[in-house]
Scaffold this active site. Structure first.
Site, PDB file in Angstrom:
ATOM      1  N   ASP A  37     -25.290  13.790   3.503  1.00 48.17           N
ATOM      2  CA  ASP A  37     -25.568  14.945   2.651  1.00 48.17           C
ATOM      3  C   ASP A  37     -24.441  15.205   1.663  1.00 48.17           C
ATOM      4  O   ASP A  37     -23.338  15.582   2.048  1.00 48.17           O
ATOM      5  CB  ASP A  37     -25.800  16.189   3.516  1.00 48.17           C
ATOM      6  N   ASP A  84     -27.870  14.957  -6.106  1.00 50.89           N
ATOM      7  CA  ASP A  84     -27.903  15.310  -4.690  1.00 50.89           C
ATOM      8  C   ASP A  84     -28.789  14.334  -3.924  1.00 50.89           C
ATOM      9  O   ASP A  84     -29.933  14.095  -4.312  1.00 50.89           O
ATOM     10  CB  ASP A  84     -28.432  16.733  -4.543  1.00 50.89           C
TER      11      ASP A  84
END
Length: 520
Positions: free
Chosen positions: A166, A364
């Site tokens: 992440d 992201d």
């Protein structure tokens, strides 16, 4: 493969012996379409429903440079068998969680802009059920949909665990024995008593005081990370040794040892935070760079997550910017886009971040679908629709409003969609990165979505097949395209000096003679 000249295009094809429509080049009026292989993508969608992760043995990689750390990187479907019986339900569950992910990122930004502390927030009940979210793993809404896993060793001797990757968070954590409440994961739960390098963090330490939410018990630091969907992890904050396959290890990494973990995590042992904050893995290990390649999430293949591997020798470089309000996110200098070889008209500076920290574009790996400010999305969609009038339309699906019935086609030509990062250079996306199947019967949708937020997000569907490299030492974020038969990854490099190069070689380690060696 298009390029600024025919000779460089030929050189690229000869180098890789691999015909691929993704490109880093100047726009050419002739290069207006790319081919979508409908039959192949539908076969892959069906394959993920029946794929058995137990049939694949994990690979580790050795590099000749001792400074390079590398571990395998897998899609969710390649390590955790789906419980869904049809592909549309997989897509709907992905999109549901992806919307929650985007809401949490925009909320996180708003909290930072308005000076709201996480310690002032409380979890709220969720209406999303765990069984409905079995395809991509998530570690709470805030931490991402968790569609990509890496395999790392924790402790001494090292025990191997699947961890969610992440770039939108900073705190690393893993479930630990004894469990007051632990969710089900693929690997046995980590037992600290079996590790000689496990060490609790003191309350006065920098690691403890850097946490958003912490407490003290018996002189030892406790942590808590909670999410908007009611998920949370609570436990001891400690330091441990992390091992990266056969390429090396890092001692003294601060991470949460969670004894009470609840929510929609499903399968992963924990999470590796690769954000820009001080407690992220990349910051703690003082990595000069890191890069990942995201394979198609319906693929059973794998690639690598690399640290300190150096940048590709020839890459397109795009600006990487940091916000003074929130240090976790990686802002990238997107200036615009093209459809069918023609620039799409948007307001100048639409993607800029202002002095107050509003706006901008982040890249992201936890968000699936790229979100664009509504004005920008509408312009892109309208340009795409204008050039696809020959394709039969279908009703919208979930957050997608532009869909097509391709059930009678084996392949179609679609307008090329390109990201612009300034300097008249662009990344032409392969068709499968923006026209995706939403069921197994041939319904495809344009895989972008609008957001009312001023924050735009480049998601992982648009990054698939792309090696994204972050040059931390020089404040550059490369988003680098590497096309190869073994590692089908491509990308761009974001830089503060606004220099641009055409990619000619895969982004293997800084040492050009170092090649990955799979170890069974």
């Amino acid at each position: 493969m298009a390029s600024s000249s025919s000779s460089s295009s030929i050189h690229f094809l000869l180098l890789f012996s691999f015909l691929f429509t993704s490109t880093l080049a100047r726009l050419s009026p002739a290069a207006t379409t790319t081919t979508l292989d409908v039959a192949s993508s539908l076969r892959q969608a069906q394959h993920i429903l029946s794929f058995d992760p137990q049939s694949v043995q994990p690979l580790f990689f050795n590099y000749s440079s001792s400074s390079i750390l590398s571990v395998p990187l897998h899609s969710r479907g390649s390590v955790h068998k789906t419980q869904h019986t049809d592909y549309k339900s997989i897509v709907l569950s992905r999109l549901e969680r992806d919307s929650a992910r985007v809401d949490s990122l925009t909320s996180k930004l708003l909290f930072a802009l308005n000076g709201v502390k996480k310690s002032e927030l409380k979890p709220v009940p969720t209406e999303i059920q765990a069984q409905a979210l079995s395809t991509p793993i998530i570690s709470g809404t805030s931490q991402g949909s968790g569609e990509y896993f890496t395999r790392v060793g924790v402790g001494s001797p090292a025990k191997q665990f699947y961890m969610v990757l992440d770039t939108g968070s900073d705190i690393n954590w893993i479930q630990c024995e004894p469990c007051a409440d632990c969710y089900q994961q693929s690997d046995p739960v980590f037992n600290p008593s079996g590790s000689s390098t496990y060490s609790p963090v003191t309350c006065e330490s920098t690691q403890c005081t850097s946490l958003d939410v912490s407490a003290c018990r018996g002189g030892k630091c406790l942590y808590q990370v909670s999410y908007g969907d009611g998920s949370y992890t609570v436990g001891d904050f400690v330091t441990e040794t992390l091992s990266f396959g056969n390429s090396g290890n890092i001692k003294g990494v601060a991470l949460g040892c969670g004894h009470d973990n609840e929510g929609l995590f499903v399968g992963a042992a924990g999470l590796l935070g690769l954000g820009g904050g001080s407690m992220s893995l990349t910051s703690q290990m003082k990595a000069t760079s890191f890069s990942y390649c995201l394979v198609d999430r319906d693929s059973s293949g794998s690639s690598t997550l690399d640290f300190n591997s150096g940048l590709p020798p020839d890459s397109v470089v795009a600006p990487l910017r940091k916000s003074e309000k929130i240090d976790t996110f990686y802002y990238i200098g997107l200036t615009g886009f093209s459809v069918g070889g023609q620039p799409v008209k948007i307001a100048p500076g639409l993607f800029d971040m202002d002095d107050s920290g509003n706006g901008g574009v982040i890249i992201d790996c936890g968000t699936a679908i790229t979100r664009l400010q509504t004005q920008a999305y509408n312009a892109l969609r309208d340009a795409f629709v204008k050039l696809t009038k020959d394709l039969p339309t279908a009703s919208g699906v979930a957050l997608f409003d532009t869909c097509y019935d391709l059930s009678s086609r084996s392949s179609v030509k679609v307008p090329t969609v390109s990201f612009h990062f300034g300097g008249e250079k662009s990344l032409d996306l392969p068709a499968k990165n923006y026209v995706i199947p939403v069921d197994s019967s041939g319904t495809y949708c344009l895989a972008f979505a609008p957001t009312p937020s001023s924050l735009s997000i480049i998601g992982n569907v648009q990054q698939q097949g792309t090696r994204v490299s972050f040059d931390l030492a020089n404040s550059r974020a490369p988003y680098t395209v590497v096309v190869g038969q073994r590692f089908p990854c491509s990308g761009i490099v974001a830089s503060s000096d606004d220099t641009y190069k055409i990619l000619q070689a895969p982004p293997f380690p800084a040492n050009p003679d170092a090649k990955p060696n799979p170890i069974n």
